[in-house]
Structures are given as C-alpha cells and as structure tokens.
Enzyme design. Structure first.
Site, PDB file in Angstrom:
ATOM      1  N   ASP A  62       0.818  -1.216   0.000  1.00 44.88           N
ATOM      2  CA  ASP A  62       0.000   0.000   0.000  1.00 44.88           C
ATOM      3  C   ASP A  62       0.850   1.264   0.000  1.00 44.88           C
ATOM      4  OD1 ASP A  62       0.899  -0.520   2.591  1.00 44.88           O
ATOM      5  OD2 ASP A  62      -1.084  -0.960   3.370  1.00 44.88           O
ATOM      6  N   ASN A 128      -7.896  -2.773  14.500  1.00 49.99           N
ATOM      7  CA  ASN A 128      -9.267  -3.175  14.141  1.00 49.99           C
ATOM      8  C   ASN A 128      -9.264  -4.397  13.223  1.00 49.99           C
ATOM      9  OD1 ASN A 128      -8.341  -2.101  11.767  1.00 49.99           O
ATOM     10  ND2 ASN A 128      -9.868  -0.475  11.608  1.00 49.99           N
ATOM     11  N   HIS A 130      -7.455  -4.768  10.450  1.00 50.18           N
ATOM     12  CA  HIS A 130      -7.217  -4.543   9.022  1.00 50.18           C
ATOM     13  C   HIS A 130      -5.909  -5.188   8.577  1.00 50.18           C
ATOM     14  CE1 HIS A 130      -5.134  -0.473  10.058  1.00 50.18           C
ATOM     15  NE2 HIS A 130      -4.194  -1.261   9.601  1.00 50.18           N
ATOM     16  N   GLU A 135      -9.967  -2.117   5.509  1.00 45.40           N
ATOM     17  CA  GLU A 135     -10.624  -1.856   6.789  1.00 45.40           C
ATOM     18  C   GLU A 135     -11.807  -2.814   6.966  1.00 45.40           C
ATOM     19  OE1 GLU A 135      -9.238   0.096   8.803  1.00 45.40           O
ATOM     20  OE2 GLU A 135      -8.366   1.833   7.825  1.00 45.40           O
TER      21      GLU A 135
HETATM   22  C1  F6R Z   1       1.345  -1.358   6.185  1.00 46.92           C
HETATM   23  C2  F6R Z   1       0.062  -2.025   6.299  1.00 46.92           C
HETATM   24  C3  F6R Z   1      -0.779  -1.918   7.524  1.00 46.92           C
HETATM   25  C4  F6R Z   1      -0.008  -2.174   8.813  1.00 46.92           C
HETATM   26  C5  F6R Z   1      -0.920  -2.074  10.015  1.00 46.92           C
HETATM   27  C6  F6R Z   1      -0.143  -2.211  11.310  1.00 46.92           C
HETATM   28  O1  F6R Z   1       1.927  -1.594   4.917  1.00 46.92           O
HETATM   29  O2  F6R Z   1      -0.335  -2.638   5.365  1.00 46.92           O
HETATM   30  O3  F6R Z   1      -1.839  -2.836   7.438  1.00 46.92           O
HETATM   31  O4  F6R Z   1       0.577  -3.444   8.757  1.00 46.92           O
HETATM   32  O5  F6R Z   1      -1.584  -0.853  10.006  1.00 46.92           O
HETATM   33  O6  F6R Z   1       0.690  -1.110  11.452  1.00 46.92           O
HETATM   34  P1  F6R Z   1       1.862  -1.100  12.538  1.00 46.92           P
HETATM   35  O7  F6R Z   1       2.805  -2.181  12.147  1.00 46.92           O
HETATM   36  O8  F6R Z   1       2.495   0.260  12.409  1.00 46.92           O
HETATM   37  O9  F6R Z   1       1.228  -1.355  13.850  1.00 46.92           O
END
Ligand code: F6R
Length: 237
Positions: A62, A128, A130, A135
């Site tokens: 992403d 959450n 995701h 989401e």
């Molecule tokens: C990042 C991504 C997100 C993160 C998630 C957790 O490329 O795809 O799904 O893996 O938001 O973020 P952190 O690791 O910062 O807690």
C-alpha cells in the site's frame, strides 16, 4: 494457521527473518512487503544478513494517496530506508500515490501482481483487524483500490506524523483477494494493543468485520506474535 509466540519484537524479528530465509531457499522470488512499526525488527535482521534479493521482485501492499516517493512519511521512502538501500531487489513496486488516474493505477498494480504471483507475503495487522489498508467490511475478493482510512487507522498512524492533520485520509491498497492469492503468508503482531485483533483473527469467526480472520481459510499462514499480542488467545499454541 501456524502460530509462533515469541517474547518480544526482537525475537519476532529473528523468527520473521528465518521465514524469509527459508522462503528464499525454497525458491520464493516474489515478496509482498509491508510497512509500519511491526516489520521493522524483521527488516533489521534482513539488512544485517547476507541474504541476497538482487534476483527477486518485491511488491508492496500500500501507499498513501498524495505523498511523493521522497516524502519521508511515504511508504516508498520507508521501504528505501528500512530495506531497499541495504538489500536491493531486481524490481520493487509500491503503488503510486501521486497517480492522476487512480483507477488506472489500481489496474496497473493488479496486472503486475497477476504477472508476478507473490510467493511470500508479509503482513502486519491493525488494531481493528485490518490487513494492508483493508478496513473492516472490505470485500474478501477485492484487488487494488483506493481506501478512505478509518479514524482508528488515522489515529494509529498519527504517531509517524507531526500531527494528526498531516495523516493522509486515503491510501491505495492491495485487496484481500490479492493478499489471499499469495502462496505463503506471514503475519507479525506485537504489543498488547494488537491482542484483540489477534484473538479475533486466530480464534474468532471468519468475518469481514475482522479482515484478517479470512487468513484462517488460507492453506499456508504463519503468525508471529509476541506474548503481549497473544495475551487474549484462549487456546495454547
Ligand atoms: C502497512 C500495512 C498496515 C499495517 C498495520 C499495522 O503496509 O499494510 O496494514 O501493517 O496498520 O501497522 P503497525 O505495524 O504500524 O502497527
């Protein structure tokens, strides 16, 4: 799902590194990569290793809409700093958050993933549930799309920005369908604030309300979680 419980993110980084090493030894050549706080210890292990990705391809999950690759909050920049400067791949792709035609960029990205199937997909997980920026409520068969970020995700990511107003409100994200098409998936999760999402993912029902729960239906998933993130699991692993 295989569940590996480690003491802390440092130990998780070593376990994550081993998964990369084994995947490479077993012929993986296309790696799906993630950003954020979670994979940093694994990337550190990879940077300090003698693994060679120069004949491999990487495809990131992403990117924020509106951030240029040289913006220090962009995921392009993150990957450069955390992995690619030390471990270059033959080709590395991250969605183009500056694309003027978002639909065309999503199509381009999907075609890329179809032409280069992902052998090994690294994931983090949001509080959450995701995965990537899919989401709760996202379609399980989705491919690359633009996502309006939820307040929960904006709040969680604000720690990387000067203030919350600077967090982009949307992102381009690989969809759950594309993630599930990966041959092997490794999800890392550390810290108590991931414990609810981890428990729901591993032990809860498969539901779009917890996007990561769909991983229960994938044939080759390894979850690397620390004790804090594992603290709400009911069963022993
Ligand atoms: C990042 C991504 C997100 C993160 C998630 C957790 O490329 O795809 O799904 O893996 O938001 O973020 P952190 O690791 O910062 O807690």
């Amino acid at each position: 799902m295989k569940v590996i419980i480690v003491n802390d993110p440092q130990e998780g980084g070593k376990a994550g590194f081993k998964q990369f090493k084994d995947a490479l030894a077993n012929g993986a050549r296309c790696f799906g990569l993630a950003t954020g706080g979670t994979p940093q210890t694994t990337y550190e292990q990879l940077r300090n290793s003698d693994l060679d990705f120069s004949s491999c391809r990487s495809i990131n999950l992403d990117e924020y809409v509106g951030l240029a690759p040289d913006n220090d909050q962009s995921y392009h920049y993150f990957m450069q700093q955390n992995l690619f400067n030390a471990k270059p791949f033959a080709h590395s792709d991250v969605p183009n958050g500056l694309a003027s035609d978002i639909a065309a960029e999503c199509q381009r990205y999907d075609q890329l993933i179809r032409e280069h199937p992902i052998d090994f997909q690294l994931l983090g997980i949001g509080r959450n549930g995701h995965i990537a920026f899919n989401e709760p409520g996202s379609p399980v068969d989705g491919w690359t799309h633009e996502v309006k970020l939820t307040q929960s995700t904006i709040d969680a990511n604000a720690r990387f920005f000067a203030n919350e107003d600077e967090v982009p409100r949307s992102a381009l994200s690989m969809g759950i369908g594309a993630i599930m098409a990966g041959k092997k998936i490794m999800l890392e999760a550390y810290g108590e604030n991931k414990a609810d999402a981890v428990a729901a993912t591993i032990e809860g029902p498969v539901t779009p309300d917890v996007p990561a729960s769909i991983l229960q239906k994938h044939p080759d998933v390894v979850m690397i979680i620390d004790k804090a993130a594992a603290s709400k699991l009911q069963k022993q692993y």
